[in-house]
Design a protein around this motif. Structure first.
Motif, PDB file in Angstrom:
ATOM      1  N   PHE A   1       5.795   4.269   1.347  1.00 49.62           N
ATOM      2  CA  PHE A   1       6.322   5.260   2.283  1.00 49.62           C
ATOM      3  C   PHE A   1       7.516   4.705   3.053  1.00 49.62           C
ATOM      4  O   PHE A   1       8.593   5.318   3.095  1.00 49.62           O
ATOM      5  CB  PHE A   1       5.202   5.661   3.250  1.00 49.62           C
ATOM      6  CG  PHE A   1       5.621   6.601   4.341  1.00 49.62           C
ATOM      7  CD1 PHE A   1       5.819   7.948   4.084  1.00 49.62           C
ATOM      8  CD2 PHE A   1       5.796   6.143   5.640  1.00 49.62           C
ATOM      9  CE1 PHE A   1       6.192   8.825   5.107  1.00 49.62           C
ATOM     10  CE2 PHE A   1       6.159   7.003   6.659  1.00 49.62           C
ATOM     11  CZ  PHE A   1       6.361   8.345   6.394  1.00 49.62           C
ATOM     12  N   ASP A   2       7.348   3.529   3.650  1.00 49.81           N
ATOM     13  CA  ASP A   2       8.444   2.920   4.409  1.00 49.81           C
ATOM     14  C   ASP A   2       9.639   2.640   3.511  1.00 49.81           C
ATOM     15  O   ASP A   2      10.801   2.839   3.906  1.00 49.81           O
ATOM     16  CB  ASP A   2       7.985   1.609   5.040  1.00 49.81           C
ATOM     17  CG  ASP A   2       6.921   1.801   6.115  1.00 49.81           C
ATOM     18  OD1 ASP A   2       6.564   2.954   6.402  1.00 49.81           O
ATOM     19  OD2 ASP A   2       6.450   0.790   6.659  1.00 49.81           O
ATOM     20  N   SER A   3       9.361   2.154   2.301  1.00 48.32           N
ATOM     21  CA  SER A   3      10.447   1.788   1.387  1.00 48.32           C
ATOM     22  C   SER A   3      11.246   3.010   0.975  1.00 48.32           C
ATOM     23  O   SER A   3      12.481   2.969   0.915  1.00 48.32           O
ATOM     24  CB  SER A   3       9.874   1.090   0.150  1.00 48.32           C
ATOM     25  OG  SER A   3       9.191  -0.090   0.527  1.00 48.32           O
ATOM     26  N   ALA A   4      10.562   4.110   0.692  1.00 51.60           N
ATOM     27  CA  ALA A   4      11.267   5.335   0.318  1.00 51.60           C
ATOM     28  C   ALA A   4      12.129   5.837   1.472  1.00 51.60           C
ATOM     29  O   ALA A   4      13.269   6.281   1.283  1.00 51.60           O
ATOM     30  CB  ALA A   4      10.267   6.407  -0.109  1.00 51.60           C
TER      31      ALA A   4
ATOM     32  N   PRO B   1      10.726   5.780 -10.434  1.00 54.24           N
ATOM     33  CA  PRO B   1       9.810   5.570  -9.306  1.00 54.24           C
ATOM     34  C   PRO B   1      10.452   4.790  -8.162  1.00 54.24           C
ATOM     35  O   PRO B   1      10.206   3.600  -7.965  1.00 54.24           O
ATOM     36  CB  PRO B   1       8.650   4.797  -9.945  1.00 54.24           C
ATOM     37  CG  PRO B   1       9.272   4.062 -11.083  1.00 54.24           C
ATOM     38  CD  PRO B   1      10.344   4.976 -11.618  1.00 54.24           C
ATOM     39  N   VAL B   2      11.291   5.472  -7.397  1.00 50.59           N
ATOM     40  CA  VAL B   2      12.075   4.792  -6.366  1.00 50.59           C
ATOM     41  C   VAL B   2      11.202   4.181  -5.279  1.00 50.59           C
ATOM     42  O   VAL B   2      11.542   3.129  -4.712  1.00 50.59           O
ATOM     43  CB  VAL B   2      13.113   5.751  -5.736  1.00 50.59           C
ATOM     44  CG1 VAL B   2      14.168   6.158  -6.744  1.00 50.59           C
ATOM     45  CG2 VAL B   2      12.440   6.989  -5.149  1.00 50.59           C
ATOM     46  N   ALA B   3      10.077   4.804  -4.953  1.00 47.03           N
ATOM     47  CA  ALA B   3       9.215   4.248  -3.909  1.00 47.03           C
ATOM     48  C   ALA B   3       8.530   2.980  -4.402  1.00 47.03           C
ATOM     49  O   ALA B   3       8.446   1.980  -3.683  1.00 47.03           O
ATOM     50  CB  ALA B   3       8.186   5.279  -3.461  1.00 47.03           C
ATOM     51  N   ASP B   4       8.018   3.011  -5.624  1.00 49.05           N
ATOM     52  CA  ASP B   4       7.347   1.838  -6.190  1.00 49.05           C
ATOM     53  C   ASP B   4       8.304   0.660  -6.344  1.00 49.05           C
ATOM     54  O   ASP B   4       8.038  -0.448  -5.870  1.00 49.05           O
ATOM     55  CB  ASP B   4       6.766   2.188  -7.568  1.00 49.05           C
ATOM     56  CG  ASP B   4       5.290   2.555  -7.493  1.00 49.05           C
ATOM     57  OD1 ASP B   4       4.559   1.892  -6.743  1.00 49.05           O
ATOM     58  OD2 ASP B   4       4.876   3.492  -8.179  1.00 49.05           O
TER      59      ASP B   4
ATOM     60  N   ALA C   1       4.552   9.213  -1.947  1.00 53.91           N
ATOM     61  CA  ALA C   1       5.530   8.572  -1.066  1.00 53.91           C
ATOM     62  C   ALA C   1       6.860   9.313  -1.098  1.00 53.91           C
ATOM     63  O   ALA C   1       7.497   9.519  -0.060  1.00 53.91           O
ATOM     64  CB  ALA C   1       5.725   7.116  -1.469  1.00 53.91           C
ATOM     65  N   GLN C   2       7.301   9.727  -2.290  1.00 55.64           N
ATOM     66  CA  GLN C   2       8.546  10.486  -2.381  1.00 55.64           C
ATOM     67  C   GLN C   2       8.435  11.813  -1.622  1.00 55.64           C
ATOM     68  O   GLN C   2       9.368  12.231  -0.934  1.00 55.64           O
ATOM     69  CB  GLN C   2       8.910  10.755  -3.840  1.00 55.64           C
ATOM     70  CG  GLN C   2       9.406   9.552  -4.600  1.00 55.64           C
ATOM     71  CD  GLN C   2      10.157   9.933  -5.861  1.00 55.64           C
ATOM     72  OE1 GLN C   2      10.876  10.934  -5.896  1.00 55.64           O
ATOM     73  NE2 GLN C   2      10.005   9.134  -6.898  1.00 55.64           N
ATOM     74  N   ALA C   3       7.277  12.464  -1.763  1.00 54.81           N
ATOM     75  CA  ALA C   3       7.100  13.764  -1.118  1.00 54.81           C
ATOM     76  C   ALA C   3       7.049  13.642   0.397  1.00 54.81           C
ATOM     77  O   ALA C   3       7.675  14.427   1.128  1.00 54.81           O
ATOM     78  CB  ALA C   3       5.829  14.425  -1.636  1.00 54.81           C
ATOM     79  N   MET C   4       6.316  12.663   0.892  1.00 51.04           N
ATOM     80  CA  MET C   4       6.027  12.582   2.319  1.00 51.04           C
ATOM     81  C   MET C   4       7.057  11.772   3.099  1.00 51.04           C
ATOM     82  O   MET C   4       7.037  11.764   4.329  1.00 51.04           O
ATOM     83  CB  MET C   4       4.622  12.019   2.511  1.00 51.04           C
ATOM     84  CG  MET C   4       3.566  12.922   1.880  1.00 51.04           C
ATOM     85  SD  MET C   4       1.907  12.200   1.805  1.00 51.04           S
ATOM     86  CE  MET C   4       1.443  12.243   3.526  1.00 51.04           C
ATOM     87  N   SER C   5       7.965  11.103   2.399  1.00 53.22           N
ATOM     88  CA  SER C   5       9.020  10.338   3.062  1.00 53.22           C
ATOM     89  C   SER C   5      10.293  11.139   3.260  1.00 53.22           C
ATOM     90  O   SER C   5      11.209  10.692   3.947  1.00 53.22           O
ATOM     91  CB  SER C   5       9.358   9.104   2.224  1.00 53.22           C
ATOM     92  OG  SER C   5       9.923   9.505   0.980  1.00 53.22           O
ATOM     93  N   GLY C   6      10.381  12.305   2.621  1.00 55.05           N
ATOM     94  CA  GLY C   6      11.594  13.102   2.691  1.00 55.05           C
ATOM     95  C   GLY C   6      12.438  13.050   1.444  1.00 55.05           C
ATOM     96  O   GLY C   6      13.349  13.878   1.265  1.00 55.05           O
ATOM     97  N   VAL C   7      12.177  12.098   0.547  1.00 51.73           N
ATOM     98  CA  VAL C   7      13.009  11.935  -0.645  1.00 51.73           C
ATOM     99  C   VAL C   7      13.025  13.209  -1.488  1.00 51.73           C
ATOM    100  O   VAL C   7      14.084  13.663  -1.943  1.00 51.73           O
ATOM    101  CB  VAL C   7      12.523  10.738  -1.494  1.00 51.73           C
ATOM    102  CG1 VAL C   7      13.199  10.723  -2.859  1.00 51.73           C
ATOM    103  CG2 VAL C   7      12.813   9.432  -0.760  1.00 51.73           C
TER     104      VAL C   7
ATOM    105  N   SER D   1       0.839  -1.197   0.000  1.00 50.26           N
ATOM    106  CA  SER D   1       0.000   0.000   0.000  1.00 50.26           C
ATOM    107  C   SER D   1       0.872   1.244   0.000  1.00 50.26           C
ATOM    108  O   SER D   1       2.095   1.157   0.097  1.00 50.26           O
ATOM    109  CB  SER D   1      -0.927   0.004   1.218  1.00 50.26           C
ATOM    110  OG  SER D   1      -0.153   0.040   2.411  1.00 50.26           O
ATOM    111  N   GLY D   2       0.232   2.400  -0.083  1.00 52.02           N
ATOM    112  CA  GLY D   2       0.989   3.644  -0.097  1.00 52.02           C
ATOM    113  C   GLY D   2       1.659   3.940   1.229  1.00 52.02           C
ATOM    114  O   GLY D   2       2.830   4.320   1.272  1.00 52.02           O
ATOM    115  N   PHE D   3       0.918   3.740   2.344  1.00 50.70           N
ATOM    116  CA  PHE D   3       1.426   4.168   3.644  1.00 50.70           C
ATOM    117  C   PHE D   3       1.377   3.074   4.710  1.00 50.70           C
ATOM    118  O   PHE D   3       1.624   3.344   5.883  1.00 50.70           O
ATOM    119  CB  PHE D   3       0.638   5.389   4.122  1.00 50.70           C
ATOM    120  CG  PHE D   3       0.808   6.583   3.233  1.00 50.70           C
ATOM    121  CD1 PHE D   3       1.916   7.403   3.347  1.00 50.70           C
ATOM    122  CD2 PHE D   3      -0.123   6.858   2.244  1.00 50.70           C
ATOM    123  CE1 PHE D   3       2.091   8.491   2.515  1.00 50.70           C
ATOM    124  CE2 PHE D   3       0.038   7.946   1.394  1.00 50.70           C
ATOM    125  CZ  PHE D   3       1.153   8.765   1.518  1.00 50.70           C
TER     126      PHE D   3
END
Length: 419
Positions: free
Chosen positions: A216-219, A181-184, A158-164, A140-142
């Motif tokens: 999110f966690d992955s990013a 797409p680093v998060a995906d 995910a990139q925006a909200m993870s800090g990336v 999932s996203g988050f």
């Protein structure tokens, strides 16, 4: 290639792939889930892609790349070596089919929004009662818990909200996401590592488990250097362009005819660099005496280096730096990278046969299995192409399939495709 090598390669190709015999149900769409399942399929797993009857995986019709058939190039690049079954999981008949498949499955991967699978009656709690050894992966996203769990999540968010995104781009520039797409993709890789570990555990204990993987966690997991700077110094990381926050010089620099990348990341390489570009003044400059000082004075350091690099071409400097052991290279476009001598040698572009599209380019295998070489055994499936074939393997013959179809198991079309 020697005769011995040819014989070894032939023998390796005859050995079963590492995941041969592993049954995977791919109940996912778009990127992270399908990509993870393709990695499993490439390693020999029997991956059955379970798709909604109306339109299938959203990526089939996405991206706007003009193709002969209905499937996009993006779909074709993430779904090789799979079989496709259409099931309407909103129908009782569709769920009945899934339950029968789950009893013999090893792994299930889904990426519906948190709560959807529970409402459908296809969540881990329900399915693990049918098969205690099942490894069930939710992407999932988050994540499945937390205040953001219910939010729709895509790579951009995910990139925006993870800090990336906060460290991507150049200082003072508008927000910039990573170009890929680093998060995906990162989530696909982390999910694959987790589910394989869980599968090994299930083989040893007979007990599967639930895996909660999120973009999110992955990013955030990629933030090793950046968060280390913050935790170590208290300074909030900022964008650095192509530079590195742990070493300098290590970035893109400008030569007479354009840009190239290079890195002199330790004292020995720094001394060698100064000799190559004939700049003893930089070697004697106290501002650049150590790695820490070069980092602190990175802007003026790069300005000084580019004064020298401007005297010749990027190719000239790359050749000279590499000859002395200093890492350096050109900045290539994707076509240049895939068509480079090295890209071709590594077989990072391959062609697969497709019944509608003919020869279709695909990204090559990212890792090379020398003992059991990966192969393209199946083309990316057409929607529902293997429904009848797969159901027959679970003992669902034509008459029962027709009854299930009448109950809505396969959607409005009301009948499974025949071979």
């Amino acid at each position: 290639m020697t005769q011995q090598q040819t014989t070894q390669d032939t023998a390796a190709a005859q050995r079963p792939l590492p995941l041969a015999g592993v049954r995977v149900l791919d109940v996912s769409q778009v990127m992270a889930g399908p990509y993870a399942c393709m990695l499993l399929a490439d390693l020999g797993a029997d991956v059955v892609k379970i798709e909604p009857p109306e339109g299938g995986d959203q990526t089939r019709g996405a991206m706007g790349f003009k193709m002969k058939g209905p499937d996009s190039m993006g779909f074709l690049n993430m779904n090789r070596n799979k079989r496709s079954v259409t099931l309407d999981l909103k129908s009782e008949s569709g769920r009945e089919v899934l339950y029968r498949m789950v009893k013999e499955a090893d792994i299930l991967v889904e990426n519906y929004r948190p709560g959807v699978m529970k409402r459908l009656g296809t969540d881990y709690e329900t399915l693990s009662k049918l098969n205690p050894a099942l490894v069930y992966v939710s992407i999932s996203g988050f994540g499945q818990t937390g205040p953001w769990a219910a939010r729709p999540g895509f790579d951009l968010m995910a990139q925006a909200m993870s800090g990336v995104m906060s460290v991507t781009g150049y200082p003072g520039s508008p927000p910039v996401k990573a170009g890929v797409p680093v998060a995906d993709i990162g989530c696909a890789l982390f999910a694959t590592y987790g589910l394989l570990a869980a599968y090994i555990g299930a083989k040893n204990t007979g007990q599967g488990q639930y895996i909660d993987a999120s973009l999110f966690d992955s990013a955030m997991a990629f933030s090793v250097w950046d968060i280390s700077e913050y935790w170590g110094t208290g300074r909030e990381p900022e964008p650095l362009g192509t530079a590195n926050r742990m070493s300098a010089p290590y970035q893109a620099v400008k030569a007479a005819d354009g840009w190239f990348v290079m890195g002199a990341t330790n004292q020995k390489l720094w001394q060698t660099l100064c000799k190559v570009i004939e700049r003893p003044d930089l070697l004697a400059d106290e501002r650049f005496a150590t790695v820490s000082l070069r980092l602190a004075n990175r802007v003026v350091l790069i300005e000084a280096l580019e004064q020298s690099f401007a005297q010749d071409t990027a190719d000239h400097w790359i050749e000279r730096l590499l000859a002395t052991g200093i890492p350096a290279g050109p900045i290539l476009s994707y076509p240049q990278a895939f068509e480079s001598e090295h890209g071709r040698h590594r077989k990072m572009r391959m062609e697969i046969d497709h019944p509608v599209e003919g020869k279709v380019p695909n990204i090559g295998f990212a890792v090379k299995m020398m003992g059991t070489p990966q192969q393209v055994r199946r083309h990316p499936p057409r929607l529902g192409e293997h429904t009848a074939e797969v159901l027959a393997e679970y003992g669902i013959a034509d008459d029962e399939r027709e009854a299930l179809a009448a109950g809505g198991a396969f959607g409005a079309a009301a009948s499974a495709r025949k071979p």
